[in-house]
Design an enzyme around this catalytic site. Sequence first.
Site, PDB file in Angstrom:
ATOM      1  N   HIS A  62       0.801  -1.217   0.000  1.00 32.41           N
ATOM      2  CA  HIS A  62       0.000   0.000   0.000  1.00 32.41           C
ATOM      3  C   HIS A  62       0.837   1.273   0.000  1.00 32.41           C
ATOM      4  O   HIS A  62       0.304   2.361  -0.215  1.00 32.41           O
ATOM      5  CB  HIS A  62      -1.013  -0.029   1.141  1.00 32.41           C
ATOM      6  CG  HIS A  62      -2.139  -0.961   0.835  1.00 32.41           C
ATOM      7  ND1 HIS A  62      -2.048  -2.322   1.062  1.00 32.41           N
ATOM      8  CD2 HIS A  62      -3.341  -0.750   0.269  1.00 32.41           C
ATOM      9  CE1 HIS A  62      -3.164  -2.899   0.655  1.00 32.41           C
ATOM     10  NE2 HIS A  62      -3.974  -1.972   0.169  1.00 32.41           N
TER      11      HIS A  62
ATOM     12  N   TYR B 190     -10.438   7.602  -0.045  1.00 30.43           N
ATOM     13  CA  TYR B 190     -10.329   6.226   0.446  1.00 30.43           C
ATOM     14  C   TYR B 190      -9.095   6.111   1.332  1.00 30.43           C
ATOM     15  O   TYR B 190      -7.991   6.460   0.918  1.00 30.43           O
ATOM     16  CB  TYR B 190     -10.239   5.287  -0.756  1.00 30.43           C
ATOM     17  CG  TYR B 190     -10.222   3.807  -0.466  1.00 30.43           C
ATOM     18  CD1 TYR B 190     -10.569   3.283   0.762  1.00 30.43           C
ATOM     19  CD2 TYR B 190      -9.856   2.914  -1.460  1.00 30.43           C
ATOM     20  CE1 TYR B 190     -10.563   1.923   0.995  1.00 30.43           C
ATOM     21  CE2 TYR B 190      -9.843   1.547  -1.240  1.00 30.43           C
ATOM     22  CZ  TYR B 190     -10.191   1.059  -0.015  1.00 30.43           C
ATOM     23  OH  TYR B 190     -10.180  -0.292   0.215  1.00 30.43           O
TER      24      TYR B 190
ATOM     25  N   TRP C 228      -5.395  -8.158  -6.032  1.00 29.34           N
ATOM     26  CA  TRP C 228      -5.990  -8.944  -4.956  1.00 29.34           C
ATOM     27  C   TRP C 228      -5.209 -10.239  -4.686  1.00 29.34           C
ATOM     28  O   TRP C 228      -5.212 -10.733  -3.567  1.00 29.34           O
ATOM     29  CB  TRP C 228      -7.442  -9.262  -5.270  1.00 29.34           C
ATOM     30  CG  TRP C 228      -8.391  -8.131  -5.019  1.00 29.34           C
ATOM     31  CD1 TRP C 228      -8.128  -6.937  -4.387  1.00 29.34           C
ATOM     32  CD2 TRP C 228      -9.759  -8.092  -5.376  1.00 29.34           C
ATOM     33  NE1 TRP C 228      -9.255  -6.171  -4.352  1.00 29.34           N
ATOM     34  CE2 TRP C 228     -10.275  -6.846  -4.943  1.00 29.34           C
ATOM     35  CE3 TRP C 228     -10.607  -8.971  -6.028  1.00 29.34           C
ATOM     36  CZ2 TRP C 228     -11.594  -6.475  -5.137  1.00 29.34           C
ATOM     37  CZ3 TRP C 228     -11.927  -8.600  -6.218  1.00 29.34           C
ATOM     38  CH2 TRP C 228     -12.413  -7.368  -5.775  1.00 29.34           C
TER      39      TRP C 228
END
Length: 109
Positions: free
Chosen positions: A22, A41, A80
């Site tokens: 991240h 976000y 993902w």
Amino acid sequence: MQRMGMVIGIEPQMIAEYKRLHAAVWPEVLALISRANIRNYTIFLREPENLLFGTWEYHGTDFEADMAKIAADPKNQEWWSFTIPCQKPLDSRKEGEWWAMMEEVFHHD
């Protein structure tokens, strides 16, 4: 605009990897999030409970359709493949959820 929040566990041994991922989110994933009408976000980490809390503003009109677009995107599916092994879904989440959605009970601007 709708504010939304979600929570999930994180595997303790994967915290450093999740932070690393991240710190440099792929531009294609960021663009996809924006195209899905998501703004502001943020993901927070709570240790030692090892919980991730995500919050954002949804500026669209069909949240389910926008989330389906995100889920179907090949680059996001690749993303993902790295992030999902870090996560530990809550046993109390609703059927069909990975991250458990949360109810907003207070907001102050």
